[in-house]
Write a protein that holds these residues in place. Structure first.
Motif, PDB file in Angstrom:
ATOM      1  N   HIS A  82     -33.324  -7.343  -4.359  1.00 41.28           N
ATOM      2  CA  HIS A  82     -33.109  -7.170  -2.931  1.00 41.28           C
ATOM      3  C   HIS A  82     -34.397  -7.274  -2.125  1.00 41.28           C
ATOM      4  O   HIS A  82     -34.359  -7.516  -0.928  1.00 41.28           O
ATOM      5  CB  HIS A  82     -32.416  -5.840  -2.645  1.00 41.28           C
ATOM      6  CG  HIS A  82     -33.018  -4.656  -3.326  1.00 41.28           C
ATOM      7  ND1 HIS A  82     -32.626  -4.223  -4.568  1.00 41.28           N
ATOM      8  CD2 HIS A  82     -33.991  -3.798  -2.926  1.00 41.28           C
ATOM      9  CE1 HIS A  82     -33.307  -3.148  -4.901  1.00 41.28           C
ATOM     10  NE2 HIS A  82     -34.151  -2.863  -3.919  1.00 41.28           N
ATOM     11  N   GLY A 101     -34.670  -9.155   1.357  1.00 40.60           N
ATOM     12  CA  GLY A 101     -35.210  -8.467   2.524  1.00 40.60           C
ATOM     13  C   GLY A 101     -36.315  -9.252   3.203  1.00 40.60           C
ATOM     14  O   GLY A 101     -36.394  -9.302   4.439  1.00 40.60           O
ATOM     15  N   GLN A 140     -38.150  -2.132  -2.101  1.00 44.43           N
ATOM     16  CA  GLN A 140     -37.606  -1.285  -1.030  1.00 44.43           C
ATOM     17  C   GLN A 140     -38.469  -1.325   0.227  1.00 44.43           C
ATOM     18  O   GLN A 140     -38.397  -0.419   1.062  1.00 44.43           O
ATOM     19  CB  GLN A 140     -37.455   0.162  -1.519  1.00 44.43           C
ATOM     20  CG  GLN A 140     -38.751   0.935  -1.680  1.00 44.43           C
ATOM     21  CD  GLN A 140     -39.464   0.648  -2.996  1.00 44.43           C
ATOM     22  OE1 GLN A 140     -39.143  -0.308  -3.694  1.00 44.43           O
ATOM     23  NE2 GLN A 140     -40.424   1.470  -3.338  1.00 44.43           N
ATOM     24  N   PHE A 197     -33.351   4.229   3.379  1.00 48.89           N
ATOM     25  CA  PHE A 197     -33.070   3.004   2.640  1.00 48.89           C
ATOM     26  C   PHE A 197     -32.123   3.341   1.501  1.00 48.89           C
ATOM     27  O   PHE A 197     -32.288   4.358   0.815  1.00 48.89           O
ATOM     28  CB  PHE A 197     -34.364   2.413   2.071  1.00 48.89           C
ATOM     29  CG  PHE A 197     -34.152   1.230   1.164  1.00 48.89           C
ATOM     30  CD1 PHE A 197     -34.058  -0.044   1.681  1.00 48.89           C
ATOM     31  CD2 PHE A 197     -34.045   1.401  -0.209  1.00 48.89           C
ATOM     32  CE1 PHE A 197     -33.844  -1.137   0.845  1.00 48.89           C
ATOM     33  CE2 PHE A 197     -33.850   0.320  -1.055  1.00 48.89           C
ATOM     34  CZ  PHE A 197     -33.744  -0.947  -0.524  1.00 48.89           C
ATOM     35  N   ALA A 199     -30.161   1.242  -1.790  1.00 49.54           N
ATOM     36  CA  ALA A 199     -29.771   0.075  -2.587  1.00 49.54           C
ATOM     37  C   ALA A 199     -28.359   0.350  -3.082  1.00 49.54           C
ATOM     38  O   ALA A 199     -28.148   1.001  -4.108  1.00 49.54           O
ATOM     39  CB  ALA A 199     -30.735  -0.138  -3.745  1.00 49.54           C
ATOM     40  N   ALA A 236     -29.872  -2.392   1.229  1.00 51.35           N
ATOM     41  CA  ALA A 236     -30.563  -3.448   0.491  1.00 51.35           C
ATOM     42  C   ALA A 236     -29.841  -4.783   0.593  1.00 51.35           C
ATOM     43  O   ALA A 236     -30.480  -5.840   0.667  1.00 51.35           O
ATOM     44  CB  ALA A 236     -30.708  -3.035  -0.978  1.00 51.35           C
ATOM     45  N   TRP A 237     -28.513  -4.756   0.625  1.00 54.82           N
ATOM     46  CA  TRP A 237     -27.749  -5.997   0.518  1.00 54.82           C
ATOM     47  C   TRP A 237     -26.876  -6.290   1.733  1.00 54.82           C
ATOM     48  O   TRP A 237     -26.841  -7.426   2.201  1.00 54.82           O
ATOM     49  CB  TRP A 237     -26.855  -5.943  -0.731  1.00 54.82           C
ATOM     50  CG  TRP A 237     -27.629  -5.875  -2.008  1.00 54.82           C
ATOM     51  CD1 TRP A 237     -27.814  -4.784  -2.804  1.00 54.82           C
ATOM     52  CD2 TRP A 237     -28.340  -6.945  -2.640  1.00 54.82           C
ATOM     53  NE1 TRP A 237     -28.586  -5.108  -3.883  1.00 54.82           N
ATOM     54  CE2 TRP A 237     -28.914  -6.427  -3.812  1.00 54.82           C
ATOM     55  CE3 TRP A 237     -28.526  -8.294  -2.320  1.00 54.82           C
ATOM     56  CZ2 TRP A 237     -29.676  -7.197  -4.679  1.00 54.82           C
ATOM     57  CZ3 TRP A 237     -29.288  -9.082  -3.186  1.00 54.82           C
ATOM     58  CH2 TRP A 237     -29.850  -8.532  -4.344  1.00 54.82           C
TER      59      TRP A 237
END
Length: 450
Positions: free
Chosen positions: A48, A52, A330, A366, A368, A399-400
């Motif tokens: 990811h 990003g 991240q 954040f 994921a 993340a996605w």
């Protein structure tokens, strides 16, 4: 086939901003015409951090290109990608062949591009072969080309910490089976086992990932499969019930001073306590920021960094555990109030544009999402401590999932199910083995076992 020839031509695609131009960052007009190439070595299609970076730069109108395993990875299908290069590498290719492949990609792009590595191996290659790549690419250059390899080497980092009086966990690097046995006789368990260096972890990993070793017997069973020089670091275990996990991300310019520097708390990881960050929150920590900035300046580091620290409540010190000389997966946790993250900071600096100053967004979170659910289950009710977190949230970066770029999220989902099942099974097997070992009566003492 020669490794460099496996780097296919750039497959250009119709992206949102195919040509670059200008955009506004922190109230300033910036030139976004210089392209970016995201570089990866090895196979890890579900990354990811790369997605990003594509989104962060692509939303400004920067032409972004990426090396991918195939044309169906999440990164390859992002609407913000201007083109990708299907080049499935292992990280064990001849360095010159990798450089030749990168130069070929550079010729296809047609103008100098900013390089952005997403793994330690790529960061080491770019740092050590900077002279060969200089005409085609832009990349931060430290005075010592070998510095990236040294900080990414777990024992090399330990030596730097000792030299510059930066707290870290005690560590040894056994060079033979006899040294492993000597360590097992005298060490205090549990200990942490890590693959020591980039490239070596791909060639002959001693452990699959960072591993908590609970007993001398468990260590000796692991060591029975290791070669004479296993390339493993055995590190002091800092008990999670007495520790806090902190992360520092930043970008340092040509004078090794931070253009941006961020601090946050790791809430969860997968596998639990020893894997990738699945949940984190931005928390201001001036003491830790100063410690990280001073260390980076002392060693003359330049570029993006991703640091893992553990605060040891027993002695009140922050201890450096890992130094990644590249963008962290991240990194989108962090940005200034003007919208500058480490990727944008590097882009602006390397293209000769000022990096706007600004405070980090406190309370930003954040997640994921593909790994955070199993991480929550893995943590369960295990004892752990967290520092006080901001009560007021300032938004959550996933993340996605992104409403303006759904295809990477869909591609991730298609690849994710077998990965989750395999990891859950592996975790279950490890826990079962530990329980069986703890329940089994000892029939011989450690001296006899050795």
């Amino acid at each position: 086939m020669n490794d460099s020839r496996r780097a296919q031509h750039v497959r250009r695609r119709r992206s949102v901003h195919p040509g670059g131009g200008s955009a506004t960052v922190a109230g300033r007009l910036v030139d976004t015409s210089t392209p970016v190439l995201i570089v990866k070595l090895g196979r890890y299609p579900l990354h990811h951090g790369g997605v990003g970076a594509i989104r962060s730069l692509g939303r400004l109108g920067v032409p972004v290109f990426a090396i991918t395993e195939d044309r169906f990875t999440p990164a390859a299908v992002s609407r913000y990608l201007s083109g990708h290069v299907p080049w499935p590498t292992t990280g064990l290719e001849d360095p010159q062949a990798l450089v030749d492949g990168l130069l070929r990609i550079g010729r296809d792009i047609g103008r100098p591009a900013v390089l952005l590595p997403t793994d330690d191996e790529a960061a080491v290659l770019l740092a050590e072969r900077a002279d060969d790549l200089a005409g085609a690419f832009l990349y931060p250059r430290a005075a010592d080309p070998g510095l990236a390899r040294r900080v990414a080497d777990k024992y090399g980092l330990h030596e730097l910490c000792q030299k510059h009086e930066v707290p870290d966990a005690d560590a040894v690097c056994p060079r033979s089976p006899a040294e492993v046995e000597d360590f097992a006789r005298t060490a205090r368990f549990p200990v942490v086992a890590k693959n020591r260096e980039p490239f070596g972890r791909l060639r002959a990993p001693a452990v699959g990932s960072t591993t908590v070793v609970e007993s001398p017997d468990q260590l000796l069973r692991l060591a029975a499969r290791w070669p004479d020089d296993p390339g493993v670091l055995l590190q002091e275990y800092l008990p999670r019930e007495h520790a806090e996990d902190w992360i520092v991300h930043g970008y340092l310019g040509s004078t090794s001073t931070p253009e941006v520097l961020f601090t946050g708390v790791k809430v969860r990881s997968w596998p639990p306590h020893a894997g990738i960050t699945t949940s984190a929150v931005v928390v201001d920590n001036a003491e830790l920021a100063a410690l990280a900035a001073d260390f980076a300046a002392q060693i003359g580091y330049r570029g993006i960094l991703d640091l893992d620290w553990r605060y040891d409540r027993r002695d009140g010190r922050y201890k450096l555990l890992d130094f990644n000389p590249r963008v962290g997966a991240q990194f989108r946790l962090f940005e200034t109030r003007g919208g500058v993250d480490v990727v944008r900071a590097q882009y602006l600096d390397l293209t000769g544009q000022p990096v706007p100053a600004g405070e980090q967004v406190e309370g930003r979170r954040f997640v994921a999402e593909n790994f955070d659910l199993p991480a929550r289950l893995g943590y369960g009710r295990q004892p752990r401590t967290l520092p006080p977190l901001p009560r007021r949230r300032a938004g959550t970066e996933l993340a996605w999932f992104a409403r303006d770029d759904l295809r990477p999220w869909l591609a991730m989902g298609a690849r994710m199910v077998p990965v989750i099942v395999r990891r859950l099974l592996d975790t279950g097997r490890r826990r079962l083995a530990v329980r069986r070992e703890a329940a089994a009566p000892s029939t011989r003492d450690l001296t006899q076992a050795l």
